[in-house]
Design a protein around this motif. Structure first.
Motif, PDB file in Angstrom:
ATOM      1  N   VAL A  36       0.836  -1.203   0.000  1.00 47.20           N
ATOM      2  CA  VAL A  36       0.000   0.000   0.000  1.00 47.20           C
ATOM      3  C   VAL A  36       0.867   1.248   0.000  1.00 47.20           C
ATOM      4  O   VAL A  36       0.622   2.207  -0.753  1.00 47.20           O
ATOM      5  CB  VAL A  36      -0.954  -0.006   1.206  1.00 47.20           C
ATOM      6  CG1 VAL A  36      -1.644   1.357   1.361  1.00 47.20           C
ATOM      7  CG2 VAL A  36      -2.004  -1.101   1.055  1.00 47.20           C
ATOM      8  N   LEU A  37       1.903   1.276   0.837  1.00 45.59           N
ATOM      9  CA  LEU A  37       2.787   2.432   0.906  1.00 45.59           C
ATOM     10  C   LEU A  37       3.521   2.652  -0.416  1.00 45.59           C
ATOM     11  O   LEU A  37       3.687   3.794  -0.862  1.00 45.59           O
ATOM     12  CB  LEU A  37       3.785   2.251   2.046  1.00 45.59           C
ATOM     13  CG  LEU A  37       3.208   2.287   3.465  1.00 45.59           C
ATOM     14  CD1 LEU A  37       4.291   1.954   4.491  1.00 45.59           C
ATOM     15  CD2 LEU A  37       2.586   3.649   3.761  1.00 45.59           C
ATOM     16  N   LEU A  38       3.940   1.548  -1.049  1.00 47.34           N
ATOM     17  CA  LEU A  38       4.611   1.660  -2.341  1.00 47.34           C
ATOM     18  C   LEU A  38       3.665   2.245  -3.384  1.00 47.34           C
ATOM     19  O   LEU A  38       4.032   3.148  -4.150  1.00 47.34           O
ATOM     20  CB  LEU A  38       5.110   0.293  -2.790  1.00 47.34           C
ATOM     21  CG  LEU A  38       5.674   0.216  -4.224  1.00 47.34           C
ATOM     22  CD1 LEU A  38       6.890   1.107  -4.371  1.00 47.34           C
ATOM     23  CD2 LEU A  38       6.015  -1.225  -4.597  1.00 47.34           C
ATOM     24  N   CYS A  39       2.430   1.738  -3.420  1.00 51.75           N
ATOM     25  CA  CYS A  39       1.452   2.234  -4.397  1.00 51.75           C
ATOM     26  C   CYS A  39       1.131   3.709  -4.149  1.00 51.75           C
ATOM     27  O   CYS A  39       0.979   4.491  -5.100  1.00 51.75           O
ATOM     28  CB  CYS A  39       0.185   1.392  -4.334  1.00 51.75           C
ATOM     29  SG  CYS A  39       0.391  -0.283  -4.996  1.00 51.75           S
ATOM     30  N   LEU A  40       1.024   4.098  -2.880  1.00 51.90           N
ATOM     31  CA  LEU A  40       0.779   5.507  -2.566  1.00 51.90           C
ATOM     32  C   LEU A  40       1.924   6.381  -3.076  1.00 51.90           C
ATOM     33  O   LEU A  40       1.697   7.434  -3.689  1.00 51.90           O
ATOM     34  CB  LEU A  40       0.615   5.693  -1.065  1.00 51.90           C
ATOM     35  CG  LEU A  40      -0.721   5.275  -0.454  1.00 51.90           C
ATOM     36  CD1 LEU A  40      -0.657   5.336   1.064  1.00 51.90           C
ATOM     37  CD2 LEU A  40      -1.863   6.153  -0.964  1.00 51.90           C
ATOM     38  N   ALA A  41       3.166   5.946  -2.830  1.00 52.38           N
ATOM     39  CA  ALA A  41       4.317   6.727  -3.271  1.00 52.38           C
ATOM     40  C   ALA A  41       4.342   6.865  -4.794  1.00 52.38           C
ATOM     41  O   ALA A  41       4.607   7.948  -5.333  1.00 52.38           O
ATOM     42  CB  ALA A  41       5.610   6.078  -2.776  1.00 52.38           C
ATOM     43  N   LEU A  42       4.049   5.773  -5.491  1.00 50.38           N
ATOM     44  CA  LEU A  42       4.046   5.815  -6.954  1.00 50.38           C
ATOM     45  C   LEU A  42       2.976   6.761  -7.478  1.00 50.38           C
ATOM     46  O   LEU A  42       3.236   7.583  -8.376  1.00 50.38           O
ATOM     47  CB  LEU A  42       3.813   4.405  -7.506  1.00 50.38           C
ATOM     48  CG  LEU A  42       4.958   3.405  -7.330  1.00 50.38           C
ATOM     49  CD1 LEU A  42       4.522   2.020  -7.751  1.00 50.38           C
ATOM     50  CD2 LEU A  42       6.192   3.843  -8.113  1.00 50.38           C
ATOM     51  N   VAL A  43       1.775   6.669  -6.929  1.00 44.34           N
ATOM     52  CA  VAL A  43       0.684   7.524  -7.390  1.00 44.34           C
ATOM     53  C   VAL A  43       0.945   8.979  -7.032  1.00 44.34           C
ATOM     54  O   VAL A  43       0.686   9.888  -7.834  1.00 44.34           O
ATOM     55  CB  VAL A  43      -0.662   7.042  -6.797  1.00 44.34           C
ATOM     56  CG1 VAL A  43      -1.768   8.025  -7.118  1.00 44.34           C
ATOM     57  CG2 VAL A  43      -1.012   5.669  -7.350  1.00 44.34           C
ATOM     58  N   TYR A  44       1.465   9.217  -5.825  1.00 49.30           N
ATOM     59  CA  TYR A  44       1.753  10.585  -5.403  1.00 49.30           C
ATOM     60  C   TYR A  44       2.738  11.269  -6.352  1.00 49.30           C
ATOM     61  O   TYR A  44       2.495  12.375  -6.836  1.00 49.30           O
ATOM     62  CB  TYR A  44       2.343  10.588  -3.990  1.00 49.30           C
ATOM     63  CG  TYR A  44       1.351  10.400  -2.869  1.00 49.30           C
ATOM     64  CD1 TYR A  44      -0.015  10.279  -3.108  1.00 49.30           C
ATOM     65  CD2 TYR A  44       1.789  10.321  -1.553  1.00 49.30           C
ATOM     66  CE1 TYR A  44      -0.909  10.092  -2.076  1.00 49.30           C
ATOM     67  CE2 TYR A  44       0.894  10.139  -0.503  1.00 49.30           C
ATOM     68  CZ  TYR A  44      -0.451  10.019  -0.771  1.00 49.30           C
ATOM     69  OH  TYR A  44      -1.338   9.851   0.253  1.00 49.30           O
ATOM     70  N   VAL A  45       3.859  10.606  -6.602  1.00 52.50           N
ATOM     71  CA  VAL A  45       4.936  11.253  -7.356  1.00 52.50           C
ATOM     72  C   VAL A  45       4.696  11.211  -8.860  1.00 52.50           C
ATOM     73  O   VAL A  45       4.789  12.235  -9.552  1.00 52.50           O
ATOM     74  CB  VAL A  45       6.291  10.591  -7.014  1.00 52.50           C
ATOM     75  CG1 VAL A  45       7.409  11.193  -7.865  1.00 52.50           C
ATOM     76  CG2 VAL A  45       6.606  10.774  -5.535  1.00 52.50           C
ATOM     77  N   LEU A  46       4.369  10.014  -9.376  1.00 51.81           N
ATOM     78  CA  LEU A  46       4.254   9.873 -10.829  1.00 51.81           C
ATOM     79  C   LEU A  46       3.085  10.663 -11.388  1.00 51.81           C
ATOM     80  O   LEU A  46       3.218  11.338 -12.412  1.00 51.81           O
ATOM     81  CB  LEU A  46       4.137   8.393 -11.202  1.00 51.81           C
ATOM     82  CG  LEU A  46       5.372   7.540 -10.892  1.00 51.81           C
ATOM     83  CD1 LEU A  46       5.147   6.099 -11.317  1.00 51.81           C
ATOM     84  CD2 LEU A  46       6.613   8.101 -11.563  1.00 51.81           C
ATOM     85  N   TRP A  47       1.910  10.580 -10.738  1.00 55.06           N
ATOM     86  CA  TRP A  47       0.786  11.338 -11.267  1.00 55.06           C
ATOM     87  C   TRP A  47       0.955  12.837 -11.071  1.00 55.06           C
ATOM     88  O   TRP A  47       0.430  13.630 -11.837  1.00 55.06           O
ATOM     89  CB  TRP A  47      -0.526  10.856 -10.630  1.00 55.06           C
ATOM     90  CG  TRP A  47      -1.130   9.750 -11.442  1.00 55.06           C
ATOM     91  CD1 TRP A  47      -0.717   9.300 -12.660  1.00 55.06           C
ATOM     92  CD2 TRP A  47      -2.272   8.966 -11.105  1.00 55.06           C
ATOM     93  NE1 TRP A  47      -1.511   8.275 -13.096  1.00 55.06           N
ATOM     94  CE2 TRP A  47      -2.481   8.050 -12.157  1.00 55.06           C
ATOM     95  CE3 TRP A  47      -3.130   8.937 -10.007  1.00 55.06           C
ATOM     96  CZ2 TRP A  47      -3.506   7.125 -12.154  1.00 55.06           C
ATOM     97  CZ3 TRP A  47      -4.157   8.013 -10.001  1.00 55.06           C
ATOM     98  CH2 TRP A  47      -4.348   7.126 -11.062  1.00 55.06           C
ATOM     99  N   GLY A  48       1.717  13.235 -10.051  1.00 57.03           N
ATOM    100  CA  GLY A  48       2.010  14.657  -9.915  1.00 57.03           C
ATOM    101  C   GLY A  48       2.821  15.180 -11.086  1.00 57.03           C
ATOM    102  O   GLY A  48       2.657  16.318 -11.522  1.00 57.03           O
ATOM    103  N   SER A  49       3.690  14.331 -11.626  1.00 56.24           N
ATOM    104  CA  SER A  49       4.528  14.748 -12.753  1.00 56.24           C
ATOM    105  C   SER A  49       3.799  14.671 -14.089  1.00 56.24           C
ATOM    106  O   SER A  49       4.228  15.294 -15.070  1.00 56.24           O
ATOM    107  CB  SER A  49       5.784  13.880 -12.806  1.00 56.24           C
ATOM    108  OG  SER A  49       5.451  12.523 -13.105  1.00 56.24           O
TER     109      SER A  49
END
Length: 316
Positions: free
Chosen positions: A33-46
């Motif tokens: 869950v933490l990994l998926c949150l980090a990916l969505v937070y950073v990648l979709w922000g970019s």
């Protein structure tokens, strides 16, 4: 992301219709869950910045169609090679509904709006997604805790501060940016009740059907193709691999395994990433009020994400 494949596949909420809160959504903040949150937070922000670059020389709907077609085809081929079953006709129809709402209505409307609005403003407006998600979740009998509502409210205050004197968009673009999260969050909540393919095959089917629908929209709109610039092509490749193949799959895992406010908390972090990219790569500046707004937004995220007693489940 590939290392987490085994954790992403089992116990999918897509393959069955649910009438109550799934047991998997009461899990703790696991490493996956933490990994998926980090990916969505950073990648979709970019990706907001990436979209702005891509549509500099590519038609919006046509660009998105290519983006999701490439990502969906790669993921589908990989899963079939690993032995995943083909989606049934019923699952393809359900995937088309989700693809229409999330990719056509959500991502598509944002992309159209970015023709007349900056990427950072687009990300800021989309920050209302957690509020919409909580409201739609109530349609299916789920509740949002008092602390989550406080976190949502604080996050929205931060968005208001961030937009003071900065919101510059045409009325049409502003309307599209409001409609986009409505389509996205409704599609996200509905997807958990639809008979979608299990695991990551659901993401692949949604991207493939969404690509076909976006291609049809491009034809109906009469979009014209010119000679794309190298920058647009690189942006398209980044959006396909990281924005779609990786981040979209991570998001659909969060939708199936966490409560709505947590799954959509990316909408508060994405503006932070978008603004930082604008400052670092786009030559934009941020005032003291803007930095204060970012701090307020992050405080709202903490309230939404931080579980009561260590659990990540909906409040009864």
């Amino acid at each position: 992301m590939r290392d987490a494949r085994a954790a992403l596949t089992p116990r999918s909420a897509y393959a069955r219709r649910v009438t109550s809160v799934p047991a998997s959504r009461t899990a703790r903040l696991t490493p996956t869950v933490l990994l998926c949150l980090a990916l969505v937070y950073v990648l979709w922000g970019s990706t907001y910045f990436g979209i702005k670059v891509a549509i500099g020389s590519l038609p919006p709907m046509g660009m998105l169609s290519l983006r999701f077609l490439a990502a969906g085809a790669l993921l589908y081929a990989f899963l079939r090679w690993r032995g995943a079953p083909r989606p049934t006709a019923r699952e393809w129809r359900a995937s088309a509904l989700v693809g229409l709402l999330l990719l056509g209505g959500g991502t598509g409307l944002v992309t159209l709006a970015e023709r007349d609005a900056s990427s950072s403003v687009a990300a800021m407006v989309i920050a209302v997604s957690p509020l919409f998600a909580s409201l739609f979740a109530r349609l299916w009998g789920e509740r949002t805790s008092g602390r989550e509502w406080v976190g949502i409210g604080i996050g929205l205050v931060g968005i208001v501060l961030l937009n003071v004197g900065e919101l510059r968009a045409t009325p049409l673009a502003a309307g599209l940016l409001i409609l986009a999260p409505l389509c996205w969050t409704f599609g996200s909540q509905w997807s958990r009740r639809l008979p979608l393919p299990a695991g990551l095959m659901g993401s692949a089917a949604e991207m493939l059907t969404g690509a076909v629908l976006l291609g049809g929209m491009s034809l109906v709109m009469g979009e014209r193709w010119g000679t794309p610039t190298p920058a647009s092509l690189w942006a398209l490749a980044y959006l396909a691999v990281f924005g779609s193949l990786v981040a979209y799959s991570a998001y659909m895992y969060l939708v199936a395994h966490t409560r709505p406010a947590l799954a959509t908390s990316y909408a508060y972090v994405n503006p932070v990433v978008a603004v930082l990219l604008g400052v670092g790569l786009g030559g934009e500046s941020l005032t003291g009020l803007g930095w204060l707004a970012l701090a307020v937004i992050l405080a709202g995220v903490v309230l939404v994400v931080w579980p009561r007693g260590g659990a990540v489940g909906p409040e009864a």
